[in-house]
Design a protein around this motif. Structure first.
Motif, PDB file in Angstrom:
ATOM      1  N   LYS A 174      -3.458 -10.274   8.022  1.00  0.00           N
ATOM      2  CA  LYS A 174      -3.832  -8.903   7.675  1.00  0.00           C
ATOM      3  C   LYS A 174      -3.897  -8.718   6.168  1.00  0.00           C
ATOM      4  O   LYS A 174      -4.796  -8.042   5.653  1.00  0.00           O
ATOM      5  CB  LYS A 174      -2.813  -7.926   8.286  1.00  0.00           C
ATOM      6  N   MET A 175      -2.970  -9.325   5.440  1.00  0.00           N
ATOM      7  CA  MET A 175      -2.981  -9.230   3.991  1.00  0.00           C
ATOM      8  C   MET A 175      -4.236  -9.887   3.417  1.00  0.00           C
ATOM      9  O   MET A 175      -4.874  -9.351   2.498  1.00  0.00           O
ATOM     10  CB  MET A 175      -1.738  -9.897   3.411  1.00  0.00           C
ATOM     11  N   LEU A 176      -4.641 -11.023   3.961  1.00  0.00           N
ATOM     12  CA  LEU A 176      -5.843 -11.715   3.493  1.00  0.00           C
ATOM     13  C   LEU A 176      -7.094 -10.880   3.764  1.00  0.00           C
ATOM     14  O   LEU A 176      -8.001 -10.813   2.927  1.00  0.00           O
ATOM     15  CB  LEU A 176      -5.953 -13.078   4.171  1.00  0.00           C
ATOM     16  N   VAL A 177      -7.134 -10.249   4.929  1.00  0.00           N
ATOM     17  CA  VAL A 177      -8.272  -9.389   5.260  1.00  0.00           C
ATOM     18  C   VAL A 177      -8.352  -8.208   4.301  1.00  0.00           C
ATOM     19  O   VAL A 177      -9.430  -7.853   3.813  1.00  0.00           O
ATOM     20  CB  VAL A 177      -8.164  -8.884   6.715  1.00  0.00           C
ATOM     21  N   ASN A 178      -7.214  -7.599   3.996  1.00  0.00           N
ATOM     22  CA  ASN A 178      -7.194  -6.467   3.069  1.00  0.00           C
ATOM     23  C   ASN A 178      -7.657  -6.867   1.675  1.00  0.00           C
ATOM     24  O   ASN A 178      -8.366  -6.118   1.004  1.00  0.00           O
ATOM     25  CB  ASN A 178      -5.786  -5.877   2.994  1.00  0.00           C
ATOM     26  N   ILE A 179      -7.251  -8.055   1.234  1.00  0.00           N
ATOM     27  CA  ILE A 179      -7.685  -8.530  -0.086  1.00  0.00           C
ATOM     28  C   ILE A 179      -9.187  -8.780  -0.092  1.00  0.00           C
ATOM     29  O   ILE A 179      -9.900  -8.395  -1.028  1.00  0.00           O
ATOM     30  CB  ILE A 179      -6.923  -9.811  -0.468  1.00  0.00           C
ATOM     31  N   GLN A 180      -9.675  -9.434   0.966  1.00  0.00           N
ATOM     32  CA  GLN A 180     -11.085  -9.799   1.025  1.00  0.00           C
ATOM     33  C   GLN A 180     -11.985  -8.575   1.102  1.00  0.00           C
ATOM     34  O   GLN A 180     -13.056  -8.536   0.487  1.00  0.00           O
ATOM     35  CB  GLN A 180     -11.326 -10.713   2.231  1.00  0.00           C
ATOM     36  N   THR A 181     -11.588  -7.574   1.876  1.00  0.00           N
ATOM     37  CA  THR A 181     -12.406  -6.368   2.056  1.00  0.00           C
ATOM     38  C   THR A 181     -12.092  -5.292   1.023  1.00  0.00           C
ATOM     39  O   THR A 181     -12.762  -4.254   1.020  1.00  0.00           O
ATOM     40  CB  THR A 181     -12.180  -5.788   3.462  1.00  0.00           C
TER      41      THR A 181
END
Length: 276
Positions: free
Chosen positions: A80-87
């Motif tokens: 979830k943290m990676l998705v938030n960073i990417q988006t």
């Protein structure tokens, strides 16, 4: 402002990450690498142990359990943290936030319990080898696993039930990169005394008791090692290294120090290569 009940909260904001785009890219690469190492390393341990009958022992049974737990704990937070960073989107749904709180507590408590059980396993094996045959019984291993999982589940559900009783006056802006229980509770506008008391009790029981058990076990192991002849002491001192470590390092500290695990990994890789 009239307090809003938790059902009115649709999403939360995770503000623990920097707004610097260059630094965000570095954090993304770092955590992605850590996550991949965690997943691949722990899955490799599980495959090696399951494929080699020589490793079907108590210690490696709990090691596999710890590996699965580390994978689940990391998966609760990092994707979830990676998705938030990417988006470039810091939001997480309220339901997702509560689920993250629940699973982080569950797998953290379970990890502490497993580490304590593993330290006791080494203590009995080294300090009381004649009693180790009883400890190695599969039924006892499964029972200890189930007790650890049950207590972890009960603890996480108790925290969740109390958390669901809270009301929030403002949007949930959490100063962290994941939904941590203590940070979420601070944002409530209703009484949180009972929640804090439960946190203190849980930390004392599920943190202090396993830590005390680990210290007790390894202090006796060290004492036994020091009383051994030097050649035996050098061989046994590796067992003292089985202690609390970050999830990413478990594959290396718990397994790659073991000659048996290295041999199992070589066999696994050899069989895989021959089939390609």
């Amino acid at each position: 402002m009239k307090p809003r009940n938790e059902t009115a909260v649709s999403e939360c904001l995770l503000l623990g990450l920097t707004d610097d785009l260059a630094l965000r890219s570095l954090i993304f690469s770092l955590f992605l690498s850590m996550y991949l190492v965690t997943i691949l390393g722990n899955l490799l341990i599980t495959l090696a142990v399951s494929s080699d009958p020589y490793l079907h022992t108590t210690m490696y049974f709990f090691l596999c359990s710890l590996s699965f737990n580390d994978v689940f704990l990391s998966t609760c937070i990092i994707p979830k943290m990676l998705v938030n960073i990417q988006t470039q989107d810091q939001s997480i749904t309220y339901t997702g936030c509560l689920s993250q709180v629940c699973f982080v507590i569950l797998f953290t408590v379970l990890e502490n319990s497993l580490l304590a059980v593993m330290s006791y396993d080494r203590y009995v094996a080294i300090c009381h080898p004649l009693r180790y045959a009883v400890f190695r019984k599969p039924c006892l291993c499964v029972l200890m696993e189930l007790v650890s999982l049950s207590t972890s589940t009960v603890d996480s559900l108790l925290h969740m039930l109390l958390l669901l009783q809270l009301s929030f006056c403002t949007d949930l802006e959490i100063p962290h990169f994941f939904c941590e229980l203590a940070q979420v509770i601070k944002l409530a506008c209703s009484e949180i005394v009972i929640n804090n008391i439960l946190i203190y009790i849980s930390v004392d029981i599920f943190g202090g008791v396993p830590l005390s058990g680990i210290i007790f076990s390894y202090s006796h192991i060290v004492s036994s090692v020091l009383r051994m002849p030097s050649s035996q002491g050098k061989t046994a001192v590796a067992s003292v290294m089985y202690t609390m470590v970050p999830q990413m390092l478990n594959p290396f500290i718990y397994s790659l120090r073991s000659r048996a695990m290295k041999e199992a990994l070589r066999k696994l890789i050899g069989r895989t290569a021959s089939q390609l």
